[in-house]
Design an enzyme around this catalytic site. Structure first.
Site, short mmCIF file in Angstrom:
data_model
loop_
_atom_site.label_atom_id
_atom_site.label_comp_id
_atom_site.label_asym_id
_atom_site.label_seq_id
_atom_site.Cartn_x
_atom_site.Cartn_y
_atom_site.Cartn_z
N LYS A 142 0.86 -1.19 0.00
CA LYS A 142 0.00 0.00 0.00
C LYS A 142 0.89 1.23 0.00
O LYS A 142 2.03 1.17 0.45
CB LYS A 142 -0.87 0.02 1.26
CG LYS A 142 -2.12 0.86 1.10
CD LYS A 142 -3.17 0.12 0.31
CE LYS A 142 -4.44 0.91 0.14
NZ LYS A 142 -5.52 0.08 -0.39
P1 NAD Z 1 -13.06 7.72 -2.51
O1 NAD Z 1 -12.10 8.78 -2.11
O2 NAD Z 1 -13.53 7.65 -3.90
O3 NAD Z 1 -14.36 7.78 -1.58
C1 NAD Z 1 -14.33 7.90 -0.19
C2 NAD Z 1 -15.64 8.52 0.22
O4 NAD Z 1 -15.74 8.53 1.64
C3 NAD Z 1 -15.79 9.98 -0.24
O5 NAD Z 1 -17.09 10.18 -0.71
C4 NAD Z 1 -15.58 10.76 1.05
O6 NAD Z 1 -16.22 12.01 1.03
C5 NAD Z 1 -16.21 9.81 2.03
N1 NAD Z 1 -15.82 10.08 3.42
C6 NAD Z 1 -14.62 10.46 3.92
N2 NAD Z 1 -14.72 10.66 5.23
C7 NAD Z 1 -16.01 10.40 5.57
C8 NAD Z 1 -16.73 10.45 6.78
N3 NAD Z 1 -16.15 10.80 7.93
N4 NAD Z 1 -18.05 10.10 6.75
C9 NAD Z 1 -18.65 9.74 5.59
N5 NAD Z 1 -18.00 9.69 4.42
C10 NAD Z 1 -16.70 10.02 4.41
O7 NAD Z 1 -12.37 6.35 -2.06
P2 NAD Z 1 -12.72 4.87 -2.52
O8 NAD Z 1 -11.71 4.46 -3.52
O9 NAD Z 1 -14.17 4.76 -2.82
O10 NAD Z 1 -12.39 4.06 -1.20
C11 NAD Z 1 -13.32 3.95 -0.13
C12 NAD Z 1 -12.89 2.82 0.80
O11 NAD Z 1 -12.84 1.60 0.05
C13 NAD Z 1 -11.52 2.98 1.42
O12 NAD Z 1 -11.52 2.39 2.71
C14 NAD Z 1 -10.62 2.18 0.50
O13 NAD Z 1 -9.44 1.74 1.12
C15 NAD Z 1 -11.54 1.03 0.19
N6 NAD Z 1 -11.21 0.32 -1.04
C16 NAD Z 1 -11.15 0.97 -2.25
C17 NAD Z 1 -10.86 0.24 -3.39
C18 NAD Z 1 -10.88 0.88 -4.75
O14 NAD Z 1 -10.78 0.14 -5.74
N7 NAD Z 1 -11.02 2.18 -4.88
C19 NAD Z 1 -10.60 -1.13 -3.31
C20 NAD Z 1 -10.69 -1.76 -2.07
C21 NAD Z 1 -11.00 -1.03 -0.94
#
Ligand code: NAD
Length: 453
Positions: A142
């Protein structure tokens, strides 16, 4: 407040507003989680606790557990970037490679003001188990930069991304370690990373995944994690006699993962009754339109500003208390914790985010009879399609979206069947079963290689 104290506070505000922060920290004001929403355990603590539980059940040798608890390599770099105010700002960049027994390291890059080494470590370890659980030939890694992407202009973000790549490229590459998007990064960020890597090594599309379609990205990658979450819901739903038409769901964190999960759940016939992002939360008993909300977000709109008929603006705790069948955490780690887990009013949690719930929260949910599909399996869709993208790049060949989604479905369903069978046989939660499966596969590979004996 005395005049002196007042001046000191003002000076501190000036430092932040001015754009200078202490070295190694994001210099601008940021939107971060309020202290009352914080979990009792760090992301690293959460992963360690789950690893410990599974290692104990497996009776894993102490010395082997010590290898698996620590990372193979941890890189921290300085990212000095001149921003539009004409000043150099110093960010910190991290790349942690946890374990590479099963293949090249693989894992996202997060741009978020709270990124630090411990968080990146936790997320890297999670990737090791995740890739093993779904059976794709990668190790776990990561990366991250403690920058708030929402406070920077696109050209400033590009400078951060390129500088990060310049500093870590020596430990990356298609056969070494392959980054992908995570919180705060997207296909555009991956394009900059690929381009910067290419300047040093020649055009190498397989050096990052999650790239735009125009740059050898894979069809279906953007929606993959959300789609994988929905596959998990479909597999788990029969246990609770749930069908999509009688499923109401809530998405906490309407970003990439959350908004795709919501749209695909809605396509199946389920009803989105609550959603949030960092700006706020909304609810609507009669249902929110996931497509329209996704459009609003894609155009830069905040959920706090979203208005539609029947939409009620609520606080983060009220969102948890929304009556629903399925709750999808898709924001950051530790958001379901000791202090709020009993507020949830759902029958199933499908963890889109990494480490969204603490061990104590999991116990509370188990006591309430809530089925939890754990992050290490539930959100693996992204890395599975990243794997497909890498495979396509290495062959300079492209699959159509249907092929990508079908293959993703096969892998996710297989993982669910294997993990739930083990959970049933051993009488443990799906999370413990998933960790056990992941650890066994990594130990097997490491021992067969001769890395541990
Ligand atoms: P992203 O940045 O696109 O979305 C994150 C969202 O969470 C945003 O809408 C943000 O405003 C919101 N957020 C942040 N703080 C918040 C809070 N306190 N309350 C409510 N909402 C809040 O990120 P993403 O890529 O969608 O990733 C989201 C999660 O999924 C993370 O934990 C990431 O590690 C995990 N993840 C992502 C992927 C991927 O392919 N993008 C894969 C596996 C896991």
């Amino acid at each position: 407040m005395s005049e002196m104290a007042d001046r000191a506070v003002k000076a501190e505000d000036d430092i932040r507003a001015d754009g200078y922060g202490p070295p190694g920290q994001s210099p601008r004001p940021t939107e971060v989680m309020a202290p009352d929403q914080r979990a009792e355990l760090s992301n690293y603590g959460i992963v360690e606790r789950y690893f410990g539980q599974a290692a104990e059940r497996l009776d894993l040798r102490e010395d082997i557990a010590a290898v698996l608890r620590s990372s193979y390599r941890e890189v921290q770099v300085q990212i000095p970037v001149k921003l539009s105010d004409g000043k150099i700002h110093v960010f910190s960049g991290f790349r942690v490679q946890h374990n590479g027994a099963r293949g090249p390291y693989k894992g996202g890059v997060r741009f978020h003001p709270e990124v630090d080494l411990d968080e990146v470590r936790a997320l890297a370890e999670l990737m090791t188990w995740k890739t093993a659980i779904v059976g794709i030939p990668y190790g776990g890694a990561k990366g991250g930069v403690n920058v708030d992407p929402h406070k920077l202009e696109p050209n400033e973000l590009e400078a951060v991304a390129r500088s990060f790549m310049d500093k870590v490229e020596k430990v990356l590459g298609p056969t070494r370690d392959i980054p992908a998007p995570d919180v705060g990064t997207n296909a555009q960020t991956m394009a900059w990373l690929m381009d910067e890597y290419g300047k040093l090594h020649g055009h190498t599309p397989a050096c990052v995944t999650g790239k735009p379609i125009a740059l050898e990205g894979s069809y279906g990658r953007a929606s993959a994690t959300g789609r994988g979450v929905v596959y998990m819901y479909r597999e788990a739903a029969p246990q609770l006699d749930l069908t999509p038409s009688d499923t109401r769901f809530v998405v906490q964190g309407f970003g990439n993962v959350g908004s795709w999960a919501a749209r695909i759940m809605q396509q199946l016939g389920a009803r989105l009754v609550g959603a949030s992002d960092a700006s706020g939360a909304i609810r609507a008993n009669t249902g929110l339109d996931a497509e329209e909300l996704a459009r609003h977000s894609a155009e830069g709109g905040r959920i706090a500003d979203y208005e539609a008929e029947g939409v009620e603006h609520v606080g983060p705790v009220e969102l948890l208390e929304t009556d629903c069948e399925v709750f999808i955490p898709a924001a950051l780690g530790g958001m379901i914790h000791k202090g709020n887990a009993d507020r949830l009013r759902c029958r199933m949690v499908v963890e889109g985010a990494n480490s969204p719930s603490t061990p104590v929260a999991n116990d509370i949910l188990a006591d309430k009879g809530v089925v939890v599909v754990p992050d290490v399996m539930a959100n693996a869709g992204g890395v599975v399609v990243s794997y497909f993208e890498w495979v396509q790049n290495l062959q300079h060949f492209r699959w159509d979206e249907r092929e990508v989604n079908d293959r993703l479905g096969r892998i996710m369903r297989k993982a669910f069947r294997e993990v739930s069978a083990k959970a049933r046989e051993d009488g443990v939660s799906m999370r413990v079963a998933a960790y056990e499966l992941g650890i066994e596969r990594v130990v097997d590979a490491a021992a067969t290689r001769g890395y541990i004996s």
